[in-house]
Design an enzyme around this catalytic site. Sequence first.
Site, PDB file in Angstrom:
ATOM      1  CD  GLU A   1      -4.296  -8.258   2.158  1.00 43.58           C
ATOM      2  OE1 GLU A   1      -5.181  -7.596   2.735  1.00 43.58           O
ATOM      3  OE2 GLU A   1      -3.091  -7.922   2.170  1.00 43.58           O
TER       4      GLU A   1
ATOM      5  CD  GLU B   1      -2.811  -1.279   2.410  1.00 41.83           C
ATOM      6  OE1 GLU B   1      -2.693  -0.440   3.323  1.00 41.83           O
ATOM      7  OE2 GLU B   1      -3.670  -2.176   2.434  1.00 41.83           O
TER       8      GLU B   1
END
Length: 398
Positions: A303, A169
């Site tokens: 995920e 991220e």
Amino acid sequence: MNKFGTIKRLCSALACCVAVVVICVSVAGCWLFDPDGPPVAQSKYLCDIYEDYFSIGAAVLPSNLGRYDEAELMKHFNSITAENDMKWRFVEPAEGVYSFGAADELVAWAQEHDTAVRGHCLVWYKSLPSWLVGKQMTKQQALNIIDKHVTDVMTHFGDSIYAWDVCNEVLRNTISDVQLAKGDVWRTGDDVSYEANSVDWYALCGVDFIKQAFRSADKVRTELGLDVKLYYNDYNLNSPNKRQAVVQLVEMLRADGIAIDGIGMQSHYRLPDYQANSEAFMQNFEDSVKTFTEMGLDVQITELDIQVYESSDSPQAFDALPREIELQQAQMFADIFAVCRKYAHTDDAEHGTVTNVTTWGVADDHTYATTSIHREFPLIFASDYSEKRAYYEIISFE
Ligand code: GLA
């Protein structure tokens, strides 16, 4: 009974026996005399069914493994990811002092169960230890800290990890057209400070922190001869602007001769976003997988979960998952797996492939998506560990 009657009865008894024998032999014949060997009932475990495509993973906590194991749920997975236990906050609670206990427990479990381990994650803006949060650092000190952390953690786990999320991220939450055009894509400022245990690496180092992390990771890999792939991991990657920002990130690394092997598409999704226009949703998803694999990068869905509520603020609307919603969620899971299968093989040596799909959890009884606001149902197995409709849709393919 006369003689004729007795013969008739004997004949019909004999006929019955012959019929039974014929049925038995022909049934047994299927099993015993098939020239191609005995038929094997189709495996019911996801990872066996997907053997020819990619590995199937789940994020786990050591404390949950026991009960999932007992319910035989873990047999569906041949890859695990530590839900938290490899994050910086957990593995380096004091500067230079490591605490690998829980992570090592997961690795030991995986080795015992012939399961691979994804490493998640080395450098992230959040989930950081208190010694690092708010620490006064020059750019060079920050880069040194990153180098040491990446080196020490990768060295500790060595070959027991097959893929590391080297950076997680580093891109903005969302990227507008204007931001993309200006190259203003990096996570900094408000996109970092909303989170408590965070460090604004970009404000400290610019993009050099990303380069440092990948350089250090590749150096450890080379020096120790590790068979490990290096990934960039992020969410919202099916959004065209974020996809483009990832392309630029990879080009930036490659321009400096820095190795990167794959992109982790986190894939925390919401069913209403798919329902709004499932074709467009899936097209965007596929475009990202296609773009990354065509760049020679492998893709892992790292995920995956599909929340059924529209937002994290939606009030609880039901206690159990309504059948209708379960069916739609199953369709969305099936569509995602179908795209992943499509890109799991390639004839072009220059292309990457989809090598893993991991769900962020095992069953609906434990998911970060359940909060005090509502109970979520984002996974493939239900809270009582039964297979949800998604499971059946995912395994229904030619
Ligand atoms: C991000 C992180 C994961 C996890 C999830 C859910 O996607 O990469 O480690 O924390 O959020 O909270």
